[in-house]
Design a protein around this motif. Structure first.
Motif, short mmCIF file in Angstrom:
data_model
loop_
_atom_site.label_atom_id
_atom_site.label_comp_id
_atom_site.label_asym_id
_atom_site.label_seq_id
_atom_site.Cartn_x
_atom_site.Cartn_y
_atom_site.Cartn_z
N SER A 1 21.93 11.38 62.81
CA SER A 1 22.96 11.21 63.84
C SER A 1 23.40 12.56 64.39
CB SER A 1 24.16 10.46 63.26
OG SER A 1 25.21 10.38 64.21
N LEU A 2 23.58 13.52 63.50
CA LEU A 2 23.98 14.85 63.94
C LEU A 2 22.87 15.53 64.74
CD1 LEU A 2 25.72 16.02 60.64
CD2 LEU A 2 26.87 15.59 62.83
N ARG B 1 35.79 15.28 65.11
CA ARG B 1 35.07 14.17 64.47
C ARG B 1 33.67 14.60 64.05
NH1 ARG B 1 34.00 10.46 67.94
NH2 ARG B 1 35.01 11.24 69.82
N ARG B 2 33.02 15.40 64.87
CA ARG B 2 31.69 15.88 64.49
C ARG B 2 31.78 16.79 63.27
NH1 ARG B 2 26.51 16.47 66.42
NH2 ARG B 2 25.40 18.28 65.60
N ALA C 1 36.51 15.09 69.85
CA ALA C 1 35.12 14.81 69.48
C ALA C 1 34.56 15.93 68.60
CB ALA C 1 34.27 14.64 70.74
N ILE C 2 35.02 17.16 68.85
CA ILE C 2 34.58 18.29 68.01
C ILE C 2 35.09 18.12 66.59
CG2 ILE C 2 34.79 20.77 67.67
CD1 ILE C 2 34.88 21.08 70.72
N GLY D 1 21.71 11.97 67.59
CA GLY D 1 22.55 10.84 67.99
C GLY D 1 22.06 9.49 67.54
N LEU E 1 32.08 14.61 60.29
CA LEU E 1 30.80 13.98 59.99
C LEU E 1 29.85 14.99 59.32
CD1 LEU E 1 29.41 11.22 60.35
CD2 LEU E 1 28.37 12.13 62.43
N GLU E 2 29.87 16.23 59.78
CA GLU E 2 29.05 17.26 59.14
C GLU E 2 29.46 17.47 57.69
OE1 GLU E 2 29.65 20.61 61.67
OE2 GLU E 2 28.07 20.04 63.10
N ALA F 1 31.19 8.75 64.67
CA ALA F 1 30.25 9.58 65.42
C ALA F 1 30.17 9.21 66.90
CB ALA F 1 28.86 9.48 64.81
#
Length: 570
Positions: free
Chosen positions: A78-79, A190-191, A187-188, A82, A194-195, A94
């Motif tokens: 996903s990272l 959230r990413r 969004a940054i 997508g 997720l990372e 994501a």
């Protein structure tokens, strides 16, 4: 660390999650594998890493190891490009945009409230505020379409921030900054979260492997999909502890011995592929043992197995009726008749204190109480170098009910046990390396770590119906294999799917004493797995798999799953 005459103490943490992925659409129906991954599996490693003198046994189920791999890979893909994540919550975290339909938005809100309210939600005022709004929304689901994406994204962020391990929360400056920010996550942000989740998940197996290589941790395994092996081998084994138990209509599970062997062999293969060596020990699913189970484990090279303390008491009552007068100290390693396999029996009282009682105590008081009980055991055992106390429970579920995910309790537990002059914190393999003498058992009453019986998995009408459904599917499998309808990769897939259906968790949940929502979830997923097995066999699934078969469940929801020796899980 040890001194002559010290009492050996083994902390054994069992790490287990069943197969939550729907084989039809490929989505995870429940998020507990990755949530416990980023909270409990990382915390339990970190506590050991922080105190090199500490020792523990950590037991993994192969289905958990494979799901952790799956999640870590899905997050990374996903990272990278997508690719959608096959978990609704992680995929929403994501996503660039969220679904607009009111039912889906309401479902997302509901999912983000599945957490211990007092320990995970109330702890963070910003999360509490969002949860209050979310609870109102769930009572007015038609309004969900008017809720902003920012509210949902903030709720998703807080859900995952709250589920992070305490050691992560205390050591990661970015996490601290996000908690301080509290709202308006981008969004940054959230990413970045997720990372972090991807890093935590991908690091779990290497961290435990490193602890094993350093000699701090002994790693052990459970047969592949967590089946109750004594029931695969002989359904009537359940009557050894409960003679009048009502059994399923089928007299025996077809080909159960071959299936038990498959689960053991596949467990060894999966474990070795992850950790690079074969384990010496086995915690059978739910501590379920019988004479044949122990023999099979020994035939496959295991040096030890462990089970519940009530199994020992039942066995002593039946085969050693004078044991109370003859044996002052029951805390020993045992072996069955002429077998070389060592069998360790859980101290149910001490283990359940950690699982059920100590969560509401001050950590220092709880550990002092545990140590005091161990000192009394050492006194009762008269300083015998053969004495060993196994403390065994799930390694992920209880901490949700402790302040700060058990941070203070676990730190104090390891420190006090490691430094105590009369206690030797050790592992089962180390006990065997010291060649401790094993007491001989004339016989074994089959049972588990739950009351020393199998009534958690068989005996209730819903549990028995599930066994009969599984038995019918197994007969269909045997017919397909016997008729050469399957071979190669198709046969391997069918065997794997059959193994998932044989897992113990389905039967655990069926009955009247579990939350209705969880009963429905596991009823549905069990039938989905059975249906997928028939499809792989090239046979039409029975019509009854389209309908719920359980009576519903009656216990109030606890925010997660109930298991023995623990408060709850997901």
């Amino acid at each position: 660390m040890s001194v002559d005459g010290s009492l050996k103490v083994v902390l054994c943490w069992h790490m287990h999650q069943p197969a939550y992925r729907d084989p039809g659409h490929g989505q995870y129906r429940l998020p507990w594998t990755y949530l416990h991954g980023i909270k409990d599996y990382v915390d339990m490693a970190a506590h050991l890493e922080a105190l090199p003198e500490a020792r523990a046994v950590v037991n993994f189920t192969p289905t958990l190891l494979e799901q952790l791999d799956d999640y870590a890979g899905a997050v990374q893909r996903s990272l990278n490009d997508g690719t959608p994540i096959p978990d609704p919550l992680l995929n929403a975290l994501a996503a660039a945009a969220l679904p607009g339909a009111a039912p889906k938005r309401a479902a997302l809100v509901g999912a983000c409230l599945r957490a211990n309210e007092s320990r995970l939600i109330d702890r963070f005022p910003a999360y509490r505020k969002l949860a209050d709004l979310g609870q109102w929304l769930l009572s007015h689901p038609d309004h969900a379409a008017y809720v902003s994406d920012q509210f949902l994204f903030d709720l998703l962020m807080w859900y995952h921030l709250a589920w992070l391990g305490e050691t992560v929360r205390r050591s990661n400056d970015w996490v601290k900054a996000m908690q301080e920010q509290g709202e308006g996550f981008t969004a940054i942000d959230r990413r970045a979260l997720l990372e972090l989740i991807g890093q935590l998940l991908s690091g779990i197996v290497p961290r435990y492997r490193a602890l094993a290589e350093a000699g701090q941790v002994e790693l052990s395994v459970t047969p592949y999909a967590h089946p109750i092996m004594p029931l695969l081998l002989d359904l009537s084994a359940a009557r050894q502890a409960v003679p009048d138990l009502v059994l399923p209509e089928m007299e025996a599970y077809p080909g159960g011995r071959a299936r038990a062997r498959w689960h053991i062999e596949e467990a060894l293969r999966t474990f070795e592929s992850h950790f690079g060596f074969r384990p010496q020990g086995c915690w059978p699913a739910e501590g379920g043992v019988c004479t044949d189970t122990l023999q099979l484990l020994e035939q496959h090279g295991f040096k030890w197995a462990a089970t519940g303390g009530q199994v020992l008491r039942n066995s002593l009552d039946r085969y050693h009726p004078q044991h109370e007068a003859e044996i002052r100290c029951l805390h020993r390693a045992y072996h069955l008749r002429d077998s070389a396999l060592a069998c360790f029996f859980r101290d149910d009282g001490l283990s359940d204190q950690i699982g059920f009682k100590f969560a509401t105590w001050h950590a220092d008081d709880a550990v002092a109480n545990l140590v005091h009980n161990l000192e009394n055991i050492a006194l009762a055992c008269g300083g015998s170098p053969e004495a060993v106390v196994p403390i065994i429970l799930d390694g992920e579920n209880a901490w949700e009910y402790y302040p700060d995910n058990g941070y203070y309790f676990l730190r104090a537990l390891y420190r006090n046990l490691a430094e105590h002059p009369q206690l030797e914190l050790t592992t089962f393999a180390a006990c065997l390396d010291q060649r401790i003498k094993r007491r001989r058992l004339k016989g074994l009453v089959a049972g588990s770590w739950v009351y020393g019986t199998f009534t958690t998995w068989i005996g209730h009408q819903d549990k028995n119906r599930a066994w009969d459904m599984l038995g019918e599917a197994k007969r269909a499998f045997d017919e397909a294999v016997g008729g050469a309808a399957l071979s190669g990769e198709a046969l391997a897939q069918a065997r794997q799917q059959l193994a998932i259906c044989e897992g113990s968790d389905w039967f655990w949940w069926f009955g009247d004493d579990n939350p209705a929502d969880s009963v429905r979830d596991f009823d549905h997923l069990f039938r989905v797995h059975l249906r997928r097995l028939y499809e792989l066999l090239g046979q039409p699934p029975p019509e009854y798999l389209d309908h719920a078969f359980t009576s519903g469940g009656g216990a109030p929801a606890q925010g997660g799953v109930m298991r023995p020796g623990v408060q709850a899980t997901g």
